[in-house]
Design a protein around this motif. Sequence first.
Motif, short mmCIF file in Angstrom:
data_model
loop_
_atom_site.label_atom_id
_atom_site.label_comp_id
_atom_site.label_asym_id
_atom_site.label_seq_id
_atom_site.Cartn_x
_atom_site.Cartn_y
_atom_site.Cartn_z
N ARG A 98 -8.02 -18.61 -6.77
CA ARG A 98 -9.42 -18.48 -6.36
C ARG A 98 -9.60 -18.26 -4.86
N PRO A 99 -9.06 -17.16 -4.33
CA PRO A 99 -9.29 -16.83 -2.93
C PRO A 99 -10.75 -16.51 -2.68
N ILE A 100 -11.11 -16.48 -1.42
CA ILE A 100 -12.51 -16.26 -1.06
C ILE A 100 -12.89 -14.79 -1.14
N ALA A 101 -11.89 -13.89 -1.09
CA ALA A 101 -12.15 -12.45 -1.09
C ALA A 101 -10.87 -11.72 -1.48
N ILE A 102 -11.01 -10.43 -1.75
CA ILE A 102 -9.86 -9.55 -1.95
C ILE A 102 -9.67 -8.76 -0.66
N GLY A 103 -8.53 -8.91 -0.06
CA GLY A 103 -8.29 -8.21 1.20
C GLY A 103 -7.00 -8.67 1.84
N GLU A 104 -6.43 -7.88 2.55
CA GLU A 104 -7.01 -6.75 3.26
C GLU A 104 -6.65 -5.47 2.52
N ILE A 105 -7.65 -4.68 2.18
CA ILE A 105 -7.44 -3.47 1.39
C ILE A 105 -8.15 -2.30 2.06
N GLY A 106 -7.85 -1.08 1.61
CA GLY A 106 -8.56 0.06 2.17
C GLY A 106 -7.74 1.33 2.21
N LEU A 107 -8.08 2.19 3.15
CA LEU A 107 -7.38 3.46 3.36
C LEU A 107 -7.12 3.63 4.85
N ASP A 108 -5.92 4.09 5.19
CA ASP A 108 -5.58 4.36 6.58
C ASP A 108 -4.89 5.71 6.65
N PHE A 109 -5.63 6.73 7.08
CA PHE A 109 -5.09 8.09 7.17
C PHE A 109 -4.68 8.44 8.60
N ALA A 110 -4.59 7.41 9.46
CA ALA A 110 -4.14 7.65 10.83
C ALA A 110 -2.62 7.78 10.90
N HIS A 111 -1.94 7.40 9.80
CA HIS A 111 -0.49 7.45 9.76
C HIS A 111 -0.07 8.41 8.65
N PRO A 112 0.34 9.63 8.97
CA PRO A 112 0.65 10.63 7.95
C PRO A 112 1.82 10.27 7.04
N ASP A 113 2.63 9.30 7.44
CA ASP A 113 3.78 8.92 6.62
C ASP A 113 3.41 7.90 5.54
N LYS A 114 2.16 7.44 5.52
CA LYS A 114 1.71 6.49 4.50
C LYS A 114 1.03 7.26 3.37
N ASP A 115 1.66 7.29 2.21
CA ASP A 115 1.25 8.11 1.07
C ASP A 115 -0.25 7.95 0.78
N PRO A 116 -1.07 8.96 1.04
CA PRO A 116 -2.52 8.81 0.83
C PRO A 116 -2.92 8.65 -0.63
N ASP A 117 -2.22 9.32 -1.53
CA ASP A 117 -2.57 9.18 -2.94
C ASP A 117 -2.24 7.79 -3.46
N ALA A 118 -1.13 7.24 -3.00
CA ALA A 118 -0.78 5.86 -3.39
C ALA A 118 -1.80 4.88 -2.81
N GLN A 119 -2.22 5.12 -1.58
CA GLN A 119 -3.26 4.27 -0.98
C GLN A 119 -4.53 4.31 -1.83
N ARG A 120 -4.91 5.49 -2.25
CA ARG A 120 -6.13 5.62 -3.05
C ARG A 120 -6.00 4.86 -4.37
N TRP A 121 -4.83 4.93 -4.98
CA TRP A 121 -4.63 4.25 -6.28
C TRP A 121 -4.76 2.75 -6.10
N TYR A 122 -4.10 2.19 -5.11
CA TYR A 122 -4.16 0.74 -4.91
C TYR A 122 -5.57 0.30 -4.52
N LEU A 123 -6.27 1.09 -3.74
CA LEU A 123 -7.65 0.74 -3.40
C LEU A 123 -8.51 0.71 -4.65
N ALA A 124 -8.42 1.74 -5.48
CA ALA A 124 -9.24 1.80 -6.69
C ALA A 124 -8.96 0.62 -7.61
N GLN A 125 -7.69 0.27 -7.77
CA GLN A 125 -7.34 -0.86 -8.63
C GLN A 125 -7.89 -2.17 -8.09
N GLN A 126 -7.84 -2.34 -6.79
CA GLN A 126 -8.31 -3.59 -6.20
C GLN A 126 -9.84 -3.67 -6.18
N LEU A 127 -10.50 -2.55 -6.03
CA LEU A 127 -11.96 -2.56 -6.13
C LEU A 127 -12.40 -2.91 -7.55
#
Length: 275
Positions: A98-127
């Motif tokens: 029972r945490p107080i919130a879900i986080g830290e989650i989101g999207l970070d496109f400032a780093h091109p080596d961080k898979d953007p599609d994988a980021q999107r999938w994890y964000l959608a699942q956590q939302l």
Amino acid sequence: MPLIDTHCHLDFPAFDADRAEVSRRARDRGVLNMVIPGVTAANWSGVLDICQQDSHQQDSCLKANGKLFPALGLHPLFVADHQPADIDRLRERLRQDRPIAIGEIGLDFAHPDKDPDAQRWYLAQQLALARAFKLPVLLHVRKAHDEVIQCLREADVPGGIAHAFNGSLQQAHAYIALGFKLGFGGMLTFERSRKLRHLARALPLEALVLETDAPDMTVASHQGQRNSPEYLPEVLAALAEVRGAEPDALASATTANARSVLGLTETDALKAHRN
């Protein structure tokens, strides 16, 4: 009026040598509550343990000194460390701890080596989990505000905080319309942060919360050093400066804003986190 640090990584190794002392100094300066976000499945237990240990320490005192509150999530910058099964693990943690919130989650496109599609999938699942468990979310967003705002519109989550907000005034109002508060931290204390200081002045007070993001993004007086939740009053002072307002009034407002978006009452803020 006590302050709430809505984003502080007190579990990080940078605090291993003096965590209890840092917490004590922060509370001596009026920072009675801190929200500790998780960033990978591997660090969730550490976040929960620190919050629980702190509760036991406070319970042993003769007075209530405030509490630490855990949030659990999968951070976009650690996307290479995440596994799809972590979503199931997170779901179970939400039920059990029972945490107080879900986080830290989101999207970070400032780093091109961080898979953007994988980021999107994890964000959608956590939302989706946030909607199912009716929990606010703590957002990390860089160079992706418009996309995250669209995701939030589709996900219908119960609000949250856009941590270390650095978007435009228009984007800020879009978050506010979705029930989000905007986090301002150490960068506000730098006079060169003209855009950020303009935002802090222009936005409605009811949309603002305070944070440190310790040990990162430190205040101007400790540039080049480890950030700490004990420096949150310096963020408050900077906010008072740019808004031309009394610090006490801003402390009261930002604390009320944080309690509102995180679902805390004043009594909750002084009670231990219970499993």
